[in-house]
Design a protein around this motif. Structure first.
Motif, mmCIF file in Angstrom:
data_model
loop_
_atom_site.group_PDB
_atom_site.id
_atom_site.type_symbol
_atom_site.label_atom_id
_atom_site.label_comp_id
_atom_site.label_asym_id
_atom_site.label_seq_id
_atom_site.Cartn_x
_atom_site.Cartn_y
_atom_site.Cartn_z
ATOM 1 N N ALA A 7 0.874 -1.216 -0.029
ATOM 2 C CA ALA A 7 0.004 0.021 -0.203
ATOM 3 C C ALA A 7 0.808 1.259 0.101
ATOM 4 O O ALA A 7 0.591 2.272 -0.686
ATOM 5 C CB ALA A 7 -0.832 -0.118 1.149
ATOM 6 N N ILE A 35 2.332 1.874 -3.590
ATOM 7 C CA ILE A 35 1.404 2.343 -4.482
ATOM 8 C C ILE A 35 1.114 3.969 -4.231
ATOM 9 O O ILE A 35 1.207 4.621 -4.822
ATOM 10 C CB ILE A 35 0.000 1.701 -4.309
ATOM 11 C CG1 ILE A 35 -0.176 0.409 -4.806
ATOM 12 C CG2 ILE A 35 -1.107 2.692 -4.982
ATOM 13 C CD1 ILE A 35 0.423 0.222 -6.314
ATOM 14 N N CYS A 36 1.179 4.283 -2.838
ATOM 15 C CA CYS A 36 1.089 5.643 -2.640
ATOM 16 C C CYS A 36 2.151 6.573 -2.760
ATOM 17 O O CYS A 36 2.149 7.536 -3.259
ATOM 18 C CB CYS A 36 0.509 5.867 -0.965
ATOM 19 S SG CYS A 36 -0.943 5.260 -0.546
ATOM 20 N N TRP A 58 -2.258 0.039 -9.719
ATOM 21 C CA TRP A 58 -2.225 -1.074 -8.926
ATOM 22 C C TRP A 58 -1.821 -2.261 -9.757
ATOM 23 O O TRP A 58 -1.226 -3.006 -9.624
ATOM 24 C CB TRP A 58 -3.733 -1.533 -8.554
ATOM 25 C CG TRP A 58 -4.152 -0.630 -7.560
ATOM 26 C CD1 TRP A 58 -5.049 0.526 -7.489
ATOM 27 C CD2 TRP A 58 -3.774 -0.661 -6.166
ATOM 28 N NE1 TRP A 58 -5.052 1.306 -6.373
ATOM 29 C CE2 TRP A 58 -4.392 0.578 -5.464
ATOM 30 C CE3 TRP A 58 -3.217 -1.456 -5.433
ATOM 31 C CZ2 TRP A 58 -4.380 0.682 -4.095
ATOM 32 C CZ3 TRP A 58 -3.026 -1.160 -3.991
ATOM 33 C CH2 TRP A 58 -3.628 -0.218 -3.469
ATOM 34 N N ARG A 59 -2.176 -2.363 -11.007
ATOM 35 C CA ARG A 59 -1.479 -3.586 -11.737
ATOM 36 C C ARG A 59 -0.071 -3.420 -11.888
ATOM 37 O O ARG A 59 0.396 -4.474 -12.238
ATOM 38 C CB ARG A 59 -2.303 -3.587 -13.200
ATOM 39 C CG ARG A 59 -3.670 -3.849 -13.346
ATOM 40 C CD ARG A 59 -4.406 -3.862 -14.477
ATOM 41 N NE ARG A 59 -5.840 -3.992 -14.384
ATOM 42 C CZ ARG A 59 -6.419 -5.006 -14.503
ATOM 43 N NH1 ARG A 59 -5.788 -6.052 -14.953
ATOM 44 N NH2 ARG A 59 -7.887 -5.054 -14.614
ATOM 45 N N TRP A 86 -1.959 -7.908 -7.282
ATOM 46 C CA TRP A 86 -2.438 -6.260 -7.139
ATOM 47 C C TRP A 86 -3.803 -6.232 -6.591
ATOM 48 O O TRP A 86 -4.236 -5.461 -5.973
ATOM 49 C CB TRP A 86 -2.149 -5.762 -8.337
ATOM 50 C CG TRP A 86 -3.077 -6.144 -9.542
ATOM 51 C CD1 TRP A 86 -2.720 -7.301 -10.473
ATOM 52 C CD2 TRP A 86 -4.309 -5.560 -9.707
ATOM 53 N NE1 TRP A 86 -3.768 -7.564 -11.318
ATOM 54 C CE2 TRP A 86 -4.817 -6.448 -10.893
ATOM 55 C CE3 TRP A 86 -5.145 -4.804 -9.318
ATOM 56 C CZ2 TRP A 86 -6.244 -6.178 -11.530
ATOM 57 C CZ3 TRP A 86 -6.377 -4.421 -9.694
ATOM 58 C CH2 TRP A 86 -6.711 -5.164 -10.734
ATOM 59 N N SER A 87 -4.615 -7.491 -7.175
ATOM 60 C CA SER A 87 -6.075 -7.181 -6.897
ATOM 61 C C SER A 87 -6.390 -7.320 -5.536
ATOM 62 O O SER A 87 -7.187 -7.099 -4.959
ATOM 63 C CB SER A 87 -6.805 -8.380 -7.805
ATOM 64 O OG SER A 87 -6.487 -9.272 -7.825
ATOM 65 N N TYR A 102 -5.378 -4.436 -3.549
ATOM 66 C CA TYR A 102 -6.338 -3.438 -3.687
ATOM 67 C C TYR A 102 -7.496 -3.491 -3.023
ATOM 68 O O TYR A 102 -8.078 -2.732 -2.285
ATOM 69 C CB TYR A 102 -6.639 -3.342 -5.194
ATOM 70 C CG TYR A 102 -7.903 -2.141 -5.437
ATOM 71 C CD1 TYR A 102 -7.712 -0.868 -5.194
ATOM 72 C CD2 TYR A 102 -9.220 -2.823 -5.587
ATOM 73 C CE1 TYR A 102 -8.552 -0.271 -5.653
ATOM 74 C CE2 TYR A 102 -10.096 -1.982 -5.788
ATOM 75 C CZ TYR A 102 -10.071 -0.772 -5.796
ATOM 76 O OH TYR A 102 -11.185 0.248 -5.732
ATOM 77 N N HIS A 103 -8.144 -4.544 -3.135
ATOM 78 C CA HIS A 103 -9.344 -4.993 -2.112
ATOM 79 C C HIS A 103 -9.281 -4.890 -0.754
ATOM 80 O O HIS A 103 -10.083 -4.391 -0.019
ATOM 81 C CB HIS A 103 -10.030 -6.461 -2.698
ATOM 82 C CG HIS A 103 -10.566 -6.451 -4.012
ATOM 83 N ND1 HIS A 103 -11.630 -5.765 -4.545
ATOM 84 C CD2 HIS A 103 -9.947 -6.962 -5.119
ATOM 85 C CE1 HIS A 103 -11.726 -5.877 -5.701
ATOM 86 N NE2 HIS A 103 -10.858 -6.618 -6.086
ATOM 87 N N TRP A 158 -6.912 -2.796 0.610
ATOM 88 C CA TRP A 158 -6.677 -1.466 0.916
ATOM 89 C C TRP A 158 -8.025 -0.667 0.988
ATOM 90 O O TRP A 158 -8.118 0.085 1.478
ATOM 91 C CB TRP A 158 -5.919 -0.862 -0.206
ATOM 92 C CG TRP A 158 -5.667 0.650 -0.272
ATOM 93 C CD1 TRP A 158 -4.685 1.223 0.515
ATOM 94 C CD2 TRP A 158 -6.311 1.458 -1.035
ATOM 95 N NE1 TRP A 158 -4.953 2.784 0.224
ATOM 96 C CE2 TRP A 158 -5.801 2.765 -0.529
ATOM 97 C CE3 TRP A 158 -7.428 1.537 -2.015
ATOM 98 C CZ2 TRP A 158 -6.280 3.884 -1.295
ATOM 99 C CZ3 TRP A 158 -7.761 2.583 -2.513
ATOM 100 C CH2 TRP A 158 -7.357 3.725 -2.286
ATOM 101 N N ARG A 159 -8.784 -1.105 -0.072
ATOM 102 C CA ARG A 159 -10.214 -0.726 -0.329
ATOM 103 C C ARG A 159 -11.206 -0.776 0.975
ATOM 104 O O ARG A 159 -11.705 0.318 1.423
ATOM 105 C CB ARG A 159 -10.982 -1.024 -1.482
ATOM 106 C CG ARG A 159 -12.064 -0.361 -1.683
ATOM 107 C CD ARG A 159 -12.272 0.851 -2.124
ATOM 108 N NE ARG A 159 -13.699 1.341 -2.484
ATOM 109 C CZ ARG A 159 -13.898 2.437 -2.155
ATOM 110 N NH1 ARG A 159 -13.244 3.345 -1.717
ATOM 111 N NH2 ARG A 159 -15.218 3.016 -2.461
#
Length: 86
Positions: free
Chosen positions: A39, A42-43, A49-50, A59-60, A63-64, A66-67
């Motif tokens: 995370a 990415i920031c 994300w990919r 990545w998926s 991402y999920h 993190w969300r």
């Protein structure tokens, strides 16, 4: 140790905060640290994300997770707890 990853002292401080948030910490320190590092990567980079490096997880999945943390407000709790007081 690279300048772009958390050192052990930073990780300990972060863990102390995360252990106080119900359901964040599930006793898998390695996976949790890899997620947090992903995370932060990415920031820090602003990359899509990919483009997440393979060593930081799928990545998926990152991402999920993190969300979910965003929707639950956990990032704000962590940032507030770690923010230096003036």
């Amino acid at each position: 140790m690279t300048r772009t990853s958390l050192d052990d002292a930073q990780w300990v401080s972060l863990m102390l905060v995360m252990q106080q948030i119900p359901l964040v910490w599930k006793r898998d320190d390695v996976a949790l640290r890899r997620f947090v590092e992903a995370a932060l990567w990415i920031c820090r980079t602003g990359a899509p994300w990919r483009d997440l490096p393979d060593g930081l997880g799928l990545w998926s999945s990152v991402y999920h997770r993190w969300r979910r943390w965003c929707l639950r407000g956990w990032w704000e709790v962590i940032f507030e707890a770690l923010r230096p007081s003036l």
